[in-house]
Design a protein around this motif. Structure first.
Motif, PDB file in Angstrom:
ATOM      1  N   VAL A  29      13.632  64.045 133.630  1.00 10.84           N
ATOM      2  CA  VAL A  29      14.468  64.993 132.909  1.00 10.84           C
ATOM      3  C   VAL A  29      13.566  65.857 132.027  1.00 10.84           C
ATOM      4  O   VAL A  29      12.869  65.353 131.161  1.00 10.84           O
ATOM      5  CB  VAL A  29      15.510  64.255 132.037  1.00 10.84           C
ATOM      6  CG1 VAL A  29      16.334  65.235 131.236  1.00 10.84           C
ATOM      7  CG2 VAL A  29      16.395  63.388 132.907  1.00 10.84           C
ATOM      8  N   THR A  30      13.574  67.180 132.292  1.00 11.45           N
ATOM      9  CA  THR A  30      12.772  68.093 131.485  1.00 11.45           C
ATOM     10  C   THR A  30      13.654  69.191 130.931  1.00 11.45           C
ATOM     11  O   THR A  30      14.617  69.606 131.560  1.00 11.45           O
ATOM     12  CB  THR A  30      11.645  68.736 132.311  1.00 11.45           C
ATOM     13  OG1 THR A  30      12.229  69.420 133.412  1.00 11.45           O
ATOM     14  CG2 THR A  30      10.659  67.713 132.806  1.00 11.45           C
ATOM     15  N   LYS A  31      13.312  69.659 129.764  1.00  5.19           N
ATOM     16  CA  LYS A  31      14.064  70.718 129.127  1.00  5.19           C
ATOM     17  C   LYS A  31      13.315  72.035 129.324  1.00  5.19           C
ATOM     18  O   LYS A  31      12.112  72.107 129.122  1.00  5.19           O
ATOM     19  CB  LYS A  31      14.229  70.427 127.632  1.00  5.19           C
ATOM     20  CG  LYS A  31      15.157  71.378 126.958  1.00  5.19           C
ATOM     21  CD  LYS A  31      15.452  70.945 125.546  1.00  5.19           C
ATOM     22  CE  LYS A  31      16.400  71.943 124.915  1.00  5.19           C
ATOM     23  NZ  LYS A  31      16.781  71.554 123.585  1.00  5.19           N
ATOM     24  N   VAL A  32      14.036  73.063 129.718  1.00  2.00           N
ATOM     25  CA  VAL A  32      13.450  74.362 129.967  1.00  2.00           C
ATOM     26  C   VAL A  32      13.524  75.190 128.687  1.00  2.00           C
ATOM     27  O   VAL A  32      14.550  75.219 128.018  1.00  2.00           O
ATOM     28  CB  VAL A  32      14.193  75.078 131.118  1.00  2.00           C
ATOM     29  CG1 VAL A  32      13.614  76.447 131.363  1.00  2.00           C
ATOM     30  CG2 VAL A  32      14.148  74.246 132.375  1.00  2.00           C
ATOM     31  N   LYS A  33      12.436  75.873 128.374  1.00  2.00           N
ATOM     32  CA  LYS A  33      12.356  76.644 127.135  1.00  2.00           C
ATOM     33  C   LYS A  33      13.038  77.997 127.294  1.00  2.00           C
ATOM     34  O   LYS A  33      12.836  78.698 128.277  1.00  2.00           O
ATOM     35  CB  LYS A  33      10.894  76.853 126.760  1.00  2.00           C
ATOM     36  CG  LYS A  33      10.697  77.524 125.433  1.00  2.00           C
ATOM     37  CD  LYS A  33       9.245  77.580 125.065  1.00  2.00           C
ATOM     38  CE  LYS A  33       9.070  78.242 123.706  1.00  2.00           C
ATOM     39  NZ  LYS A  33       7.670  78.298 123.311  1.00  2.00           N
TER      40      LYS A  33
END
Length: 90
Positions: A29-33
């Motif tokens: 799970v990665t958060k996009v800037k």
């Protein structure tokens, strides 16, 4: 003695493999800037951000090649003024 060592080795492998799967699932799970404006986005990505590798620029000649990322483009879609699927192209 041989049965005991085989049992301990098997238990160790099961525990080791199960903990590796959990760690891998958590990191996926990665958060996009999202950027406030094109100036901030162009500091990280000089050519802007393209939605896919086969999009064409409508605005004319550019100086830099855009970075391709669907997730990053979708997060910063509002910065694509000419709607050519490249945000903040330069």
């Amino acid at each position: 003695m041989k049965k005991l060592s085989t049992f301990l080795l098997t238990c160790g492998l099961v525990v080791g493999l199960s903990s590796g799967v959990n760690a891998e699932a958590k990191t996926s799970v990665t958060k996009v800037k999202t950027y406030e404006n094109c100036t901030a986005l162009n500091k990280d990505y000089k050519g802007g951000v393209a939605r896919s590798k086969n999009v064409k620029n409508k605005g004319g000649k550019t100086h830099y090649k855009p970075y391709v990322s669907k997730a990053l483009y979708d997060a910063n879609k509002s910065k694509d003024r000419d709607k050519d699927h490249i945000a903040c192209e330069r």
